[in-house]
Design a protein around this motif. Sequence first.
Motif, mmCIF file in Angstrom:
data_model
loop_
_atom_site.group_PDB
_atom_site.id
_atom_site.type_symbol
_atom_site.label_atom_id
_atom_site.label_comp_id
_atom_site.label_asym_id
_atom_site.label_seq_id
_atom_site.Cartn_x
_atom_site.Cartn_y
_atom_site.Cartn_z
ATOM 1 N N LYS A 125 0.829 -1.210 0.000
ATOM 2 C CA LYS A 125 0.000 0.000 0.000
ATOM 3 C C LYS A 125 0.863 1.259 0.000
ATOM 4 C CE LYS A 125 -2.226 -1.346 3.687
ATOM 5 N NZ LYS A 125 -3.127 -1.316 4.852
ATOM 6 N N SER A 126 2.021 1.194 0.663
ATOM 7 C CA SER A 126 2.887 2.382 0.757
ATOM 8 C C SER A 126 3.445 2.786 -0.603
ATOM 9 C CB SER A 126 4.038 2.127 1.736
ATOM 10 O OG SER A 126 4.816 1.014 1.323
ATOM 11 N N PHE A 127 3.551 1.843 -1.526
ATOM 12 C CA PHE A 127 4.012 2.161 -2.882
ATOM 13 C C PHE A 127 2.902 2.838 -3.690
ATOM 14 C CE2 PHE A 127 7.638 -1.182 -3.566
ATOM 15 C CZ PHE A 127 8.229 -0.760 -2.380
ATOM 16 N N ILE A 128 1.694 2.314 -3.562
ATOM 17 C CA ILE A 128 0.589 2.776 -4.411
ATOM 18 C C ILE A 128 -0.044 4.058 -3.866
ATOM 19 C CG2 ILE A 128 -1.600 2.086 -5.479
ATOM 20 C CD1 ILE A 128 1.007 0.539 -6.292
ATOM 21 N N GLU A 129 -0.019 4.247 -2.561
ATOM 22 C CA GLU A 129 -0.624 5.439 -1.960
ATOM 23 C C GLU A 129 0.375 6.577 -1.794
ATOM 24 O OE1 GLU A 129 -2.211 3.851 1.640
ATOM 25 O OE2 GLU A 129 -3.702 2.593 0.603
ATOM 26 N N ASN A 130 1.586 6.375 -2.281
ATOM 27 C CA ASN A 130 2.640 7.382 -2.156
ATOM 28 C C ASN A 130 2.341 8.596 -3.040
ATOM 29 O OD1 ASN A 130 5.433 8.613 -2.720
ATOM 30 N ND2 ASN A 130 5.862 7.142 -1.098
ATOM 31 N N ASP A 131 2.598 9.783 -2.518
ATOM 32 C CA ASP A 131 2.337 11.013 -3.280
ATOM 33 C C ASP A 131 3.223 11.127 -4.522
ATOM 34 O OD1 ASP A 131 0.428 11.773 -1.454
ATOM 35 O OD2 ASP A 131 1.802 13.038 -0.285
ATOM 36 N N ALA A 132 4.369 10.420 -4.514
ATOM 37 C CA ALA A 132 5.341 10.566 -5.611
ATOM 38 C C ALA A 132 4.985 9.759 -6.850
ATOM 39 C CB ALA A 132 6.736 10.166 -5.120
ATOM 40 N N ILE A 133 4.037 8.832 -6.735
ATOM 41 C CA ILE A 133 3.752 7.959 -7.874
ATOM 42 C C ILE A 133 2.977 8.713 -8.954
ATOM 43 C CG2 ILE A 133 1.594 7.018 -6.959
ATOM 44 C CD1 ILE A 133 2.409 4.296 -8.154
ATOM 45 N N ASP A 134 3.336 8.486 -10.197
ATOM 46 C CA ASP A 134 2.643 9.066 -11.345
ATOM 47 C C ASP A 134 1.208 8.528 -11.378
ATOM 48 O OD1 ASP A 134 1.785 8.608 -14.361
ATOM 49 O OD2 ASP A 134 3.208 10.276 -14.356
ATOM 50 N N PRO A 135 0.211 9.394 -11.521
ATOM 51 C CA PRO A 135 -1.191 8.937 -11.499
ATOM 52 C C PRO A 135 -1.499 7.851 -12.526
ATOM 53 C CG PRO A 135 -1.093 11.335 -11.358
ATOM 54 C CD PRO A 135 0.308 10.867 -11.631
ATOM 55 N N LEU A 195 15.631 8.781 -5.351
ATOM 56 C CA LEU A 195 14.261 8.444 -4.970
ATOM 57 C C LEU A 195 13.553 7.617 -6.037
ATOM 58 C CD1 LEU A 195 13.167 11.829 -3.331
ATOM 59 C CD2 LEU A 195 13.796 9.701 -2.175
ATOM 60 N N SER A 196 14.039 7.697 -7.290
ATOM 61 C CA SER A 196 13.436 6.886 -8.357
ATOM 62 C C SER A 196 13.672 5.400 -8.131
ATOM 63 C CB SER A 196 13.980 7.304 -9.725
ATOM 64 O OG SER A 196 15.330 6.882 -9.900
ATOM 65 N N ASP A 197 14.611 5.065 -7.230
ATOM 66 C CA ASP A 197 14.911 3.662 -6.904
ATOM 67 C C ASP A 197 14.033 3.125 -5.778
ATOM 68 O OD1 ASP A 197 16.966 3.723 -8.764
ATOM 69 O OD2 ASP A 197 18.491 4.255 -7.285
ATOM 70 N N GLY A 198 13.057 3.931 -5.332
ATOM 71 C CA GLY A 198 12.296 3.576 -4.143
ATOM 72 C C GLY A 198 11.562 2.259 -4.211
ATOM 73 N N TYR A 199 11.178 1.807 -5.419
ATOM 74 C CA TYR A 199 10.398 0.583 -5.551
ATOM 75 C C TYR A 199 11.268 -0.636 -5.848
ATOM 76 C CZ TYR A 199 6.269 3.649 -5.809
ATOM 77 O OH TYR A 199 5.292 4.584 -5.542
ATOM 78 N N THR A 200 12.562 -0.439 -6.033
ATOM 79 C CA THR A 200 13.445 -1.575 -6.341
ATOM 80 C C THR A 200 14.403 -1.927 -5.208
ATOM 81 O OG1 THR A 200 14.980 -0.060 -7.461
ATOM 82 C CG2 THR A 200 13.378 -1.219 -8.844
ATOM 83 N N VAL A 201 14.866 -0.918 -4.439
ATOM 84 C CA VAL A 201 15.953 -1.169 -3.485
ATOM 85 C C VAL A 201 15.551 -2.066 -2.325
ATOM 86 C CG1 VAL A 201 17.214 0.947 -4.048
ATOM 87 C CG2 VAL A 201 15.466 1.003 -2.250
#
Length: 466
Positions: free
Chosen positions: A259-269, A417-423
């Motif tokens: 949920k923290s990945f999908i509800e993050n403000d940084a994600i492209d809509p 920060l672009s690595d947030g979903y892989t690291v």
Amino acid sequence: MDSQIHKIHQQLMDKDITCTDLVQGRLDLLKQNTNNTVNSLLDILALDLAGKVDAKIAKGETIGLLEGIPFGVKDVYMVQGTLTTASSKLLKNYKSAYTATAIQKLMDAGAIPLVKENCDSFGHGSSSENTIFGAVKNAINPELVAGGSSGGSAVNVAKDYTVFSIGGDSGGSIRQPAGYNHIYGLKPTYGRISRYGLMGYASSTDCVGPLAKSIEDIRIVLNVMSGKDTKDQMTYASETISEKSILNHEPIKTIGYFKSFIENDAIDPQIKSDFLAAIEKIKAKGIAVKPLDFFDPNTLVSTYYTLTMAETASNLSRLDGTNYGNRIEAETLKETYAVTRSENFSEESKRRIVGGNQVLSQGFSDDIYLKALALRDTISERFENNFNDVDIIVSPVTPNTPPKIGKSLKDPLTMYLSDGYTVGFSLGQLPTITVPQGTETGLQITAAKNNDELVLKFANFLKDTI
């Protein structure tokens, strides 16, 4: 299953093509390419090996599945007698004295290395712009970055310059460029493939992995490279994954997403919308979906870069111009070290070395480095708990689409920060694959440690689902 390796193998056996013509054709494409993917061509070696394959076929001998198949090598792997520059000024004239275990296994199986591929210098970057050979250009839109650090490897596969390429992944360096260029890229379980002969970035997360256009080709290459190596104490013996086994996805009953990945403000809509649509398609196939609690991506990035900067500062301390690299003389030995490293390392490499030495220094290591180590253990424990509840975790590969070339260099923090979903999956040492479906930069499929086969099963399932 769709496979370039199987297709080319059959063409060679049927004498529809010669290996020499195949290799020469790919070399010509690499020479003409305008995406800045090439650091050096291995044309003499490749054509010599191709001639030997043709000779075997002419005698009526059977060739192995990988014999004569041309592939690319990220320029951080040793291949004996060839330039291995790590896309750096420091090692621009360095020639390998030996061949990396993973590359040697492929060559022993008959695969033919064509090219040392452009990448971020020493793996330091997420865009393949931190290189003395010029920024790698995206295969779909050359105004955009190719992703990094294995950008040249991803583009060569996407453009059919190589049948497959071998990248290196510490925090997403295979998965992210695979997503940016719409191909498959696998980071296997840590230790499944030997790192011997790979220039170390972060020893606790470095992984060798393949990029290709099909899951079957990923499987074939993974099997050949896997196995215990006495030169890398972290390696272990692993079972061969069969083609038949990855056709059966029935063991996968439940998947999860953070949920923290999908509800993050940084994600492209649009990426968020496409991801949730993909989840609905998976549900429609009768697979249960469970939202999971996990760490905020910024916490994962902070933990990862604290640890990897410390490790890279240690790994690169040997590069001072004395035994390796482009030495610049000064009046004293200390000044020689200083000017050699200052002039030859990229700005990004220097940033990571300075940051690593800072977190390891007296007065900071207890407050920063040791806390990051403890947090990594907590992250690993959380993964273990998650995989008690679900078989697979699905996530976007990146929160955003590829930026334009030049943007990342001006804003290193955004690049990190672009690595947030892989690291996070790297910190957990988990097997993870990028598939070119679901969102503009693909989807990421992750399983528990040593469950690389399960990752490939679900990747194959998604191929016909999304």
